[in-house]
Design a protein around this motif. Structure first.
Motif, PDB file in Angstrom:
ATOM      1  N   PHE A  39       7.262 -44.309   3.237  1.00  0.00           N
ATOM      2  CA  PHE A  39       8.038 -45.467   3.670  1.00  0.00           C
ATOM      3  C   PHE A  39       9.483 -45.093   3.962  1.00  0.00           C
ATOM      4  O   PHE A  39      10.044 -45.478   4.984  1.00  0.00           O
ATOM      5  N   VAL A  40      10.086 -44.330   3.071  1.00  0.00           N
ATOM      6  CA  VAL A  40      11.475 -43.923   3.274  1.00  0.00           C
ATOM      7  C   VAL A  40      11.590 -42.995   4.484  1.00  0.00           C
ATOM      8  O   VAL A  40      12.499 -43.143   5.310  1.00  0.00           O
ATOM      9  N   GLY A  41      10.672 -42.077   4.635  1.00  0.00           N
ATOM     10  CA  GLY A  41      10.697 -41.166   5.779  1.00  0.00           C
ATOM     11  C   GLY A  41      10.544 -41.890   7.103  1.00  0.00           C
ATOM     12  O   GLY A  41      11.279 -41.628   8.058  1.00  0.00           O
ATOM     13  N   VAL A  42       9.600 -42.815   7.159  1.00  0.00           N
ATOM     14  CA  VAL A  42       9.387 -43.574   8.392  1.00  0.00           C
ATOM     15  C   VAL A  42      10.593 -44.472   8.686  1.00  0.00           C
ATOM     16  O   VAL A  42      10.977 -44.646   9.842  1.00  0.00           O
ATOM     17  N   SER A  43      11.205 -45.022   7.647  1.00  0.00           N
ATOM     18  CA  SER A  43      12.394 -45.860   7.850  1.00  0.00           C
ATOM     19  C   SER A  43      13.545 -45.051   8.432  1.00  0.00           C
ATOM     20  O   SER A  43      14.249 -45.514   9.336  1.00  0.00           O
ATOM     21  N   VAL A  44      13.730 -43.841   7.943  1.00  0.00           N
ATOM     22  CA  VAL A  44      14.808 -42.996   8.458  1.00  0.00           C
ATOM     23  C   VAL A  44      14.534 -42.591   9.903  1.00  0.00           C
ATOM     24  O   VAL A  44      15.446 -42.612  10.749  1.00  0.00           O
ATOM     25  N   ILE A  45      13.298 -42.252  10.203  1.00  0.00           N
ATOM     26  CA  ILE A  45      12.954 -41.895  11.592  1.00  0.00           C
ATOM     27  C   ILE A  45      13.128 -43.097  12.511  1.00  0.00           C
ATOM     28  O   ILE A  45      13.669 -42.983  13.614  1.00  0.00           O
ATOM     29  N   ALA A  46      12.694 -44.271  12.070  1.00  0.00           N
ATOM     30  CA  ALA A  46      12.843 -45.481  12.881  1.00  0.00           C
ATOM     31  C   ALA A  46      14.313 -45.813  13.117  1.00  0.00           C
ATOM     32  O   ALA A  46      14.707 -46.204  14.216  1.00  0.00           O
ATOM     33  N   ALA A  47      15.140 -45.626  12.090  1.00  0.00           N
ATOM     34  CA  ALA A  47      16.573 -45.887  12.252  1.00  0.00           C
ATOM     35  C   ALA A  47      17.197 -44.915  13.236  1.00  0.00           C
ATOM     36  O   ALA A  47      18.025 -45.307  14.075  1.00  0.00           O
ATOM     37  N   GLY A  48      16.809 -43.666  13.170  1.00  0.00           N
ATOM     38  CA  GLY A  48      17.329 -42.675  14.116  1.00  0.00           C
ATOM     39  C   GLY A  48      16.922 -42.980  15.545  1.00  0.00           C
ATOM     40  O   GLY A  48      17.740 -42.889  16.476  1.00  0.00           O
TER      41      GLY A  48
END
Length: 120
Positions: A39-48
């Motif tokens: 979840f945290v990894g996907v959130s960071v990628i989505a934010a980028g």
């Protein structure tokens, strides 16, 4: 040049060592909840992606607006005041799109509505 290389080397080492130090607490627990990690990894990628793709259009639009205003002033220098005023208002409107992308990015990172569901 050697100062720059030294600075970059020290910065990389500090970041590498700090990640190991902060990971020590998680390693001591012995359990990793992979749903939270994903979840945290996907959130960071989505934010980028949101910030990257959300600023490409406004950047191109601002460049075209500035180029058009420069050409217009070159053709008719007497109308510089009106052209610049109109360009500045247009640039402010264009920049607001990039600010909206920043707001969405910050919501994804810090106020994600799914955080309570996934993180528990």
């Amino acid at each position: 040049m050697s100062r720059l290389v030294t600075f970059v080397s020290v910065a990389v080492m500090v970041f590498a060592v700090s990640s190991v130090a902060f990971a020590a607490d998680a390693a001591a627990a012995g359990y990793t909840d992979w749903a939270k990690v994903i979840f945290v990894g996907v959130s960071v990628i989505a934010a980028g992606l949101c910030m990257g793709l959300g600023t490409v259009g406004p950047g191109l639009g601002m460049g075209q607006a500035t180029a058009g205003a420069s050409e217009a002033v070159g053709r008719n220098p007497e109308a510089q005041g009106k052209i610049m005023l109109t360009m500045m208002v247009g640039l402010a409107m264009t920049e607001s799109i990039a600010i909206y992308a920043l707001v969405v990015t910050l919501i994804i990172l810090y106020a994600n509505p799914f955080k309570a569901i996934i993180m528990g």
